[in-house]
Structure formats: C-alpha cells, structure tokens
Design a protein around this motif. Structure first.
Motif, PDB file in Angstrom:
ATOM      1  N   ASP A 131      -8.158  17.973  -6.860  1.00 22.70           N
ATOM      2  CA  ASP A 131      -9.069  19.108  -6.690  1.00 22.70           C
ATOM      3  C   ASP A 131      -9.559  19.286  -5.256  1.00 22.70           C
ATOM      4  OD1 ASP A 131     -10.610  16.874  -6.552  1.00 22.70           O
ATOM      5  OD2 ASP A 131     -12.052  17.466  -8.084  1.00 22.70           O
ATOM      6  N   ASN A 132      -8.833  18.732  -4.280  1.00 22.43           N
ATOM      7  CA  ASN A 132      -9.241  18.886  -2.885  1.00 22.43           C
ATOM      8  C   ASN A 132      -8.452  20.026  -2.240  1.00 22.43           C
ATOM      9  OD1 ASN A 132     -10.550  18.364  -0.469  1.00 22.43           O
ATOM     10  ND2 ASN A 132      -9.070  16.810   0.173  1.00 22.43           N
ATOM     11  N   GLU A 188      -3.612  14.131  -3.736  1.00 21.65           N
ATOM     12  CA  GLU A 188      -3.766  13.022  -2.800  1.00 21.65           C
ATOM     13  C   GLU A 188      -3.805  11.723  -3.590  1.00 21.65           C
ATOM     14  OE1 GLU A 188      -6.769  11.439   0.745  1.00 21.65           O
ATOM     15  OE2 GLU A 188      -7.140  13.365  -0.244  1.00 21.65           O
ATOM     16  N   PHE A 189      -3.011  10.753  -3.159  1.00 23.41           N
ATOM     17  CA  PHE A 189      -2.842   9.512  -3.919  1.00 23.41           C
ATOM     18  C   PHE A 189      -2.913   8.313  -2.994  1.00 23.41           C
ATOM     19  CE2 PHE A 189       0.035   6.117  -5.312  1.00 23.41           C
ATOM     20  CZ  PHE A 189      -0.431   5.860  -6.594  1.00 23.41           C
ATOM     21  N   LYS A 190      -3.582   7.244  -3.459  1.00 25.44           N
ATOM     22  CA  LYS A 190      -3.571   5.973  -2.743  1.00 25.44           C
ATOM     23  C   LYS A 190      -3.583   4.826  -3.740  1.00 25.44           C
ATOM     24  CE  LYS A 190      -5.926   3.082   0.670  1.00 25.44           C
ATOM     25  NZ  LYS A 190      -7.047   2.951   1.631  1.00 25.44           N
ATOM     26  N   ASP A 222      -8.962   3.342  -4.186  1.00 22.19           N
ATOM     27  CA  ASP A 222      -7.860   4.090  -4.794  1.00 22.19           C
ATOM     28  C   ASP A 222      -8.205   5.568  -4.897  1.00 22.19           C
ATOM     29  OD1 ASP A 222      -6.594   1.729  -5.050  1.00 22.19           O
ATOM     30  OD2 ASP A 222      -6.760   1.571  -7.216  1.00 22.19           O
ATOM     31  N   LYS A 223      -7.146   6.388  -4.832  1.00 19.75           N
ATOM     32  CA  LYS A 223      -7.326   7.830  -4.976  1.00 19.75           C
ATOM     33  C   LYS A 223      -6.221   8.389  -5.863  1.00 19.75           C
ATOM     34  CE  LYS A 223      -9.364   8.642  -0.390  1.00 19.75           C
ATOM     35  NZ  LYS A 223      -9.192   9.364   0.901  1.00 19.75           N
ATOM     36  N   THR A 238       0.835  -1.197   0.000  1.00 12.86           N
ATOM     37  CA  THR A 238       0.000   0.000   0.000  1.00 12.86           C
ATOM     38  C   THR A 238       0.872   1.250   0.000  1.00 12.86           C
ATOM     39  OG1 THR A 238      -1.729  -1.142   1.244  1.00 12.86           O
ATOM     40  CG2 THR A 238      -1.793   1.260   1.243  1.00 12.86           C
ATOM     41  N   THR A 239       0.542   2.199  -0.871  1.00 12.40           N
ATOM     42  CA  THR A 239       1.267   3.459  -0.954  1.00 12.40           C
ATOM     43  C   THR A 239       0.292   4.613  -0.807  1.00 12.40           C
ATOM     44  OG1 THR A 239       2.937   2.512  -2.425  1.00 12.40           O
ATOM     45  CG2 THR A 239       2.771   4.915  -2.355  1.00 12.40           C
TER      46      THR A 239
END
Length: 207
Positions: free
Chosen positions: A194-195, A179-181, A189-190, A144-145
């Motif tokens: 735009d947050n 933001e990344f997942k 997943d992300k 997981t990252t």
C-alpha cells in the motif's frame, strides 16, 4: 574488441553533506571508478536487441578514511530492445562485491532490475506510458533478500525546442506497488502493498 563495441568510463564522484546542529554528522564522500562497457547488437526471436557487459571497479572513502571502505567490483549484464511498436523490454543482471566495514570483509550480492514498458503516442507531443518494474537483490552472507515491484501509468509531454534543447514533463501514479524484505519474522521485515507513490516532474535536456 572482437564483435563488441568497447567504451571506457573514468568517473569521480563527490558527495558532501553538512549538518548545522551536529558537525560530527557531516560527511565528505569520494569515489574513484573505472568501468569498461562492451556492447553488441544481437537478434533474438526475430527482434533486434542491444546486449551489454559492464565491468566496474572502485575505491572510495568517507571523511578521508581508508580508500578500502567504499571499494568493490561489479560484473553486470544488460539486454534491451523493442518487442513491438509499443512494447519495450530492459533487463539487467547485477553481480556486486563490496567491502563491509562492520564485518571487515567483502560481501557478494546478486541482483536484477527489469522494465517492461508500454508507450502509446497521443497528440502534440503527449504520450501515455505504463511502466512494469521488478527489482530484487540477495546477499548470501546475511541471507537477506530485498525486492520492489510496481505498475505505473504515466502521462508525459515532450517538446523539442531546437537541436540542442528539449524539455519534458509528466505525472505518474503507482497503481500497484510492492516492497519486500526477508519475511523471516524479525521486526525489520517488510511485505507491503500500500505504499503507492504519485510523481510529478519537469526536466530539461541540453546537448
């Protein structure tokens, strides 16, 4: 200790919450922490920096269950210093190893948190700042990252009332936010751009 300055921290954290509609969802969390910190002034590329090593060990529990449930250890490295009159750099490299109650084993996690900040003094205690920030973590066991980044301009005011009391206030906005997942194709997943957050704050410092 050798060429390093050493500081020993002993910490107790207590966090309690109570939910009126469902008392079973309340919590009572305790953490017992010991954390020696070693620091040293160094020179890199003709610039003065502070280098630090933090060792962290803790036990803890929620609602008086096993102290193993919030237990773990960290080995962290820090580097900070001014690159010029207006630019400051802060780097951190984290190594976490905390107990996972679901898998009943310790999970290793590596991470980094970095700031490159521009500061321009204006007039009468005002300043204009730009915070460039990147933070990321990876857990090998679950592959997981997680990552976050922003570019955040800020106007800030600071007032030193006397030698023991000061206050500060400011407003900031994330002109760029990421933001990344994972990005493995599952529903959690992300990859979001735009947050963007706006922040207004007021703080006090008492010595």
């Amino acid at each position: 200790m050798g060429d390093f300055d050493a500081t020993m921290y002993y910490l107790f954290r207590y966090d309690a919450s109570w939910k009126a509609s469902d008392a079973s969802d309340s919590s009572d969390t305790k953490q017992y922490i010991i954390a020696p910190y070693f620091s040293k002034d160094i020179t890199l590329g003709g610039k003065d920096f502070s280098f630090g090593i933090e060792l962290w060990a803790q036990l803890g529990n929620d609602n008086d269950d096993s102290l193993k449930n919030i237990s773990g250890a960290e080995t962290n490295f820090y580097l900070s210093g001014d690159l010029s009159e207006h630019w400051n750099l802060e780097l951190a490299w984290y190594n976490f190893d905390y107990y996972d109650t679901d898998e009943e084993e310790y999970d290793y996690q590596i991470g980094t948190e970095n700031y490159l900040t521009y500061s321009l003094p204006l007039v009468s205690g005002f300043s204009f700042n730009i915070e460039n920030y990147v933070e990321a973590y990876h857990t090998p066991d679950s592959d997981t990252t997680l990552a976050w980044a922003h570019i955040q301009p800020e106007f800030e005011f600071k007032k030193q009332v006397n030698e023991n009391f000061s206050w500060h206030a400011g407003v900031s906005y994330e002109a760029f936010s990421w933001e990344f997942k994972d990005a493995k194709g599952n529903k959690n997943d992300k990859d979001i751009f735009d947050n963007n957050e706006f922040q207004a704050y007021l703080g006090f410092t008492i010595k």
